[in-house]
Design a protein around this motif. Sequence first.
Motif, PDB file in Angstrom:
ATOM      1  N   THR A 100       0.841  -1.187   0.000  1.00  0.00           N
ATOM      2  CA  THR A 100       0.000   0.000   0.000  1.00  0.00           C
ATOM      3  C   THR A 100       0.882   1.245   0.000  1.00  0.00           C
ATOM      4  OG1 THR A 100      -0.112  -0.041   2.426  1.00  0.00           O
ATOM      5  CG2 THR A 100      -1.873  -1.167   1.207  1.00  0.00           C
ATOM      6  N   PHE A 101       0.399   2.269  -0.694  1.00  0.00           N
ATOM      7  CA  PHE A 101       1.177   3.492  -0.849  1.00  0.00           C
ATOM      8  C   PHE A 101       0.352   4.719  -0.472  1.00  0.00           C
ATOM      9  CE2 PHE A 101       2.845   0.250  -3.689  1.00  0.00           C
ATOM     10  CZ  PHE A 101       4.149   0.178  -3.231  1.00  0.00           C
ATOM     11  N   GLY A 102      -0.319   4.598   0.668  1.00  0.00           N
ATOM     12  CA  GLY A 102      -1.050   5.728   1.216  1.00  0.00           C
ATOM     13  C   GLY A 102      -2.090   6.272   0.258  1.00  0.00           C
ATOM     14  N   LYS A 103      -1.947   7.533  -0.076  1.00  0.00           N
ATOM     15  CA  LYS A 103      -2.908   8.220  -0.937  1.00  0.00           C
ATOM     16  C   LYS A 103      -2.684   7.954  -2.423  1.00  0.00           C
ATOM     17  CE  LYS A 103      -4.729  10.417   2.613  1.00  0.00           C
ATOM     18  NZ  LYS A 103      -6.123  10.201   3.056  1.00  0.00           N
ATOM     19  N   ILE A 104      -1.557   7.317  -2.766  1.00  0.00           N
ATOM     20  CA  ILE A 104      -1.248   7.063  -4.173  1.00  0.00           C
ATOM     21  C   ILE A 104      -1.895   5.756  -4.615  1.00  0.00           C
ATOM     22  CG2 ILE A 104       0.572   6.692  -5.868  1.00  0.00           C
ATOM     23  CD1 ILE A 104       2.452   8.303  -4.093  1.00  0.00           C
ATOM     24  N   GLU A 105      -2.729   5.856  -5.650  1.00  0.00           N
ATOM     25  CA  GLU A 105      -3.399   4.667  -6.171  1.00  0.00           C
ATOM     26  C   GLU A 105      -2.539   3.965  -7.213  1.00  0.00           C
ATOM     27  OE1 GLU A 105      -6.534   1.897  -6.527  1.00  0.00           O
ATOM     28  OE2 GLU A 105      -6.223   3.505  -5.066  1.00  0.00           O
ATOM     29  N   LYS A 106      -2.103   4.705  -8.252  1.00  0.00           N
ATOM     30  CA  LYS A 106      -1.268   4.118  -9.301  1.00  0.00           C
ATOM     31  C   LYS A 106      -0.787   5.220 -10.234  1.00  0.00           C
ATOM     32  CE  LYS A 106      -5.189   2.995 -12.332  1.00  0.00           C
ATOM     33  NZ  LYS A 106      -5.867   1.927 -13.096  1.00  0.00           N
ATOM     34  N   ILE A 107       0.159   4.854 -11.116  1.00  0.00           N
ATOM     35  CA  ILE A 107       0.603   5.768 -12.168  1.00  0.00           C
ATOM     36  C   ILE A 107       0.563   5.038 -13.505  1.00  0.00           C
ATOM     37  CG2 ILE A 107       2.087   7.049 -10.572  1.00  0.00           C
ATOM     38  CD1 ILE A 107       4.514   5.726 -11.941  1.00  0.00           C
ATOM     39  N   SER A 108       0.580   5.813 -14.572  1.00  0.00           N
ATOM     40  CA  SER A 108       0.577   5.233 -15.919  1.00  0.00           C
ATOM     41  C   SER A 108       2.005   4.994 -16.383  1.00  0.00           C
ATOM     42  CB  SER A 108      -0.097   6.205 -16.893  1.00  0.00           C
ATOM     43  OG  SER A 108       0.795   7.276 -17.210  1.00  0.00           O
ATOM     44  N   PRO A 109       2.182   4.270 -17.478  1.00  0.00           N
ATOM     45  CA  PRO A 109       3.515   4.205 -18.090  1.00  0.00           C
ATOM     46  C   PRO A 109       3.955   5.587 -18.570  1.00  0.00           C
ATOM     47  CG  PRO A 109       2.113   2.442 -18.913  1.00  0.00           C
ATOM     48  CD  PRO A 109       1.230   3.374 -18.150  1.00  0.00           C
ATOM     49  N   LEU A 110       5.245   5.739 -18.756  1.00  0.00           N
ATOM     50  CA  LEU A 110       5.824   6.983 -19.258  1.00  0.00           C
ATOM     51  C   LEU A 110       5.428   7.197 -20.720  1.00  0.00           C
ATOM     52  CD1 LEU A 110       8.069   9.273 -18.773  1.00  0.00           C
ATOM     53  CD2 LEU A 110       9.596   7.684 -19.933  1.00  0.00           C
ATOM     54  N   PHE A 111       5.185   8.455 -21.082  1.00  0.00           N
ATOM     55  CA  PHE A 111       5.025   8.821 -22.489  1.00  0.00           C
ATOM     56  C   PHE A 111       5.636  10.206 -22.680  1.00  0.00           C
ATOM     57  CE2 PHE A 111       1.225   9.989 -20.168  1.00  0.00           C
ATOM     58  CZ  PHE A 111       0.852  11.243 -20.640  1.00  0.00           C
ATOM     59  N   LEU A 112       5.673  10.675 -23.920  1.00  0.00           N
ATOM     60  CA  LEU A 112       6.226  11.993 -24.224  1.00  0.00           C
ATOM     61  C   LEU A 112       5.104  12.927 -24.674  1.00  0.00           C
ATOM     62  CD1 LEU A 112       9.456  11.090 -26.260  1.00  0.00           C
ATOM     63  CD2 LEU A 112       9.219  11.415 -23.798  1.00  0.00           C
ATOM     64  N   ILE A 113       5.290  14.220 -24.430  1.00  0.00           N
ATOM     65  CA  ILE A 113       4.334  15.235 -24.875  1.00  0.00           C
ATOM     66  C   ILE A 113       5.070  16.324 -25.644  1.00  0.00           C
ATOM     67  CG2 ILE A 113       2.871  17.144 -24.098  1.00  0.00           C
ATOM     68  CD1 ILE A 113       1.714  15.450 -21.997  1.00  0.00           C
ATOM     69  N   LYS A 114       4.485  16.706 -26.773  1.00  0.00           N
ATOM     70  CA  LYS A 114       4.976  17.848 -27.543  1.00  0.00           C
ATOM     71  C   LYS A 114       3.754  18.611 -28.052  1.00  0.00           C
ATOM     72  CE  LYS A 114       7.309  19.208 -31.816  1.00  0.00           C
ATOM     73  NZ  LYS A 114       7.855  18.729 -33.114  1.00  0.00           N
ATOM     74  N   ASP A 115       3.621  19.869 -27.664  1.00  0.00           N
ATOM     75  CA  ASP A 115       2.487  20.692 -28.102  1.00  0.00           C
ATOM     76  C   ASP A 115       1.153  19.986 -27.852  1.00  0.00           C
ATOM     77  OD1 ASP A 115       4.296  22.607 -28.997  1.00  0.00           O
ATOM     78  OD2 ASP A 115       4.429  21.690 -30.989  1.00  0.00           O
ATOM     79  N   GLU A 116       1.020  19.419 -26.680  1.00  0.00           N
ATOM     80  CA  GLU A 116      -0.206  18.723 -26.244  1.00  0.00           C
ATOM     81  C   GLU A 116      -0.467  17.408 -26.992  1.00  0.00           C
ATOM     82  OE1 GLU A 116      -1.452  19.903 -23.516  1.00  0.00           O
ATOM     83  OE2 GLU A 116      -0.023  21.548 -23.715  1.00  0.00           O
ATOM     84  N   LYS A 117       0.432  17.012 -27.898  1.00  0.00           N
ATOM     85  CA  LYS A 117       0.296  15.728 -28.578  1.00  0.00           C
ATOM     86  C   LYS A 117       1.096  14.684 -27.816  1.00  0.00           C
ATOM     87  CE  LYS A 117       0.244  15.681 -33.065  1.00  0.00           C
ATOM     88  NZ  LYS A 117       0.642  15.672 -34.506  1.00  0.00           N
ATOM     89  N   TRP A 118       0.513  13.495 -27.632  1.00  0.00           N
ATOM     90  CA  TRP A 118       1.142  12.432 -26.860  1.00  0.00           C
ATOM     91  C   TRP A 118       1.858  11.455 -27.790  1.00  0.00           C
ATOM     92  CZ3 TRP A 118      -2.600  10.595 -22.395  1.00  0.00           C
ATOM     93  CH2 TRP A 118      -3.008  11.722 -21.665  1.00  0.00           C
ATOM     94  N   TYR A 119       3.011  10.957 -27.317  1.00  0.00           N
ATOM     95  CA  TYR A 119       3.809   9.999 -28.090  1.00  0.00           C
ATOM     96  C   TYR A 119       4.180   8.803 -27.205  1.00  0.00           C
ATOM     97  CZ  TYR A 119       4.548  13.805 -31.452  1.00  0.00           C
ATOM     98  OH  TYR A 119       4.371  14.815 -32.367  1.00  0.00           O
ATOM     99  N   ILE A 120       4.147   7.613 -27.794  1.00  0.00           N
ATOM    100  CA  ILE A 120       4.577   6.390 -27.110  1.00  0.00           C
ATOM    101  C   ILE A 120       5.607   5.674 -27.965  1.00  0.00           C
ATOM    102  CG2 ILE A 120       2.394   6.093 -25.859  1.00  0.00           C
ATOM    103  CD1 ILE A 120       1.635   3.964 -27.988  1.00  0.00           C
ATOM    104  N   ARG A 121       6.305   4.706 -27.372  1.00  0.00           N
ATOM    105  CA  ARG A 121       7.296   3.933 -28.133  1.00  0.00           C
ATOM    106  C   ARG A 121       6.634   3.284 -29.343  1.00  0.00           C
ATOM    107  NH1 ARG A 121      11.785   1.779 -25.454  1.00  0.00           N
ATOM    108  NH2 ARG A 121      12.326   0.841 -27.452  1.00  0.00           N
ATOM    109  N   THR A 122       7.276   3.410 -30.485  1.00  0.00           N
ATOM    110  CA  THR A 122       6.753   2.784 -31.699  1.00  0.00           C
ATOM    111  C   THR A 122       6.719   1.272 -31.532  1.00  0.00           C
ATOM    112  OG1 THR A 122       7.728   4.550 -33.031  1.00  0.00           O
ATOM    113  CG2 THR A 122       7.085   2.533 -34.181  1.00  0.00           C
ATOM    114  N   PRO A 123       5.586   0.630 -31.827  1.00  0.00           N
ATOM    115  CA  PRO A 123       5.538  -0.838 -31.749  1.00  0.00           C
ATOM    116  C   PRO A 123       6.633  -1.464 -32.609  1.00  0.00           C
ATOM    117  CG  PRO A 123       3.328   0.049 -32.005  1.00  0.00           C
ATOM    118  CD  PRO A 123       4.276   1.199 -32.197  1.00  0.00           C
TER     119      PRO A 123
END
Length: 368
Positions: A100-123
């Motif tokens: 258990t981590f107190g008030k923290i429920e979970k986090i997402s995987p890392l991604f990148l942001i540029k000008d509000e556009k999201w990027y993930i690792r290319t499959p």
Amino acid sequence: MGKYLIKLKPLEPYFFGGERTFGFGKKTKQKQPYYIVSEYTPSQPTLFGTLRYIVLAQNNALIEQSDNDQEKSKKLKRIEELVGEKSFSFEKARNGAEQTFGKIEKISPLFLIKDEKWYIRTPFNHNPGPKNAQNTNYTPFTMEKMESLSVTSGDNTSLFPVDYKAKNGYGGGYVSLDENLDIIPEYKIFQSVVRTGIDSHRTDDNTQGINDENSFFKKERKMLNKEYSFAFIAEVEDSLSAGETVVFMGQDKSPFHCSITEVDKGIDLKTKVEKTFGGKYNVLYALSDVMPVDDKFPGESKFDYYIADTKVLRNLESKMDAPSYYARLKKSEKLYKLITSGSVFFTNNDVFKCEALEVIGMNILIKI
């Protein structure tokens, strides 16, 4: 439960260490590498640890060297309430033990942001095409079942990418989460900064002093191009506030500008990926790094076909009630082998599912 978009922009070149760098700067029987290179991105445990730090800092619960025993005791109770008594443990997660981590429920995987556009690792099943005619948007290999292959799956057929060319390799870079699925190569996102240093422990005979030529080493740091930021989604209950701050990450404790924005509860990286790809490519995609909980890697599992890469990780573990201020952090004794994000598996079975690892944004696989 609040949902927050957390963006991290490096303010100087950074260094995220791998296994070849953990022993650096210490006396050891093994000869240290002359040239050490940073990872491009922080690991999920690093992101999770940074979030815990931010929550503690915002709630004035960080233990200081100047704290007396009474103040330290009060803060330890507050720390357990806010972020949990101990840091994330891979071994506990793999064994199914509750953390258990107190008030923290979970986090997402890392991604990148540029000008509000999201990027993930290319499959990794992206077909880059020949150098003189590169595919600049996501173009998966054409997969066909080959009856004559000796490596077979349950139905006695195997998949094979018929348009794969070894000299062209497979996909790299990052893909945009929009209808165009544009691919940005890594050299347009990251820069390398090489610096020479001196370490006396590299010298076999220290009587010659640290200026001996054997003491020199090269250290390659990385830097994000200014348009990009690292990002992740965090779900935290009543203990995180929107705003801006500076956090320090990596082997050199490099500063990162940290922007925290509360977002709509419907915003989710996994959902965004599913909607973007629409499930029409019929492949299981590793949105995050993956730790096989049974130590079995793809070659030991039953897949029609997979394209994967691996890396190793030795994470830092914190112990807030350590006897001294400097003894709070230590490296895990065990070295873990991971399947990297971007890997793809041609199967309908998520054999890597582990809810305990999903808490820190690992073992997230999606049908795309």
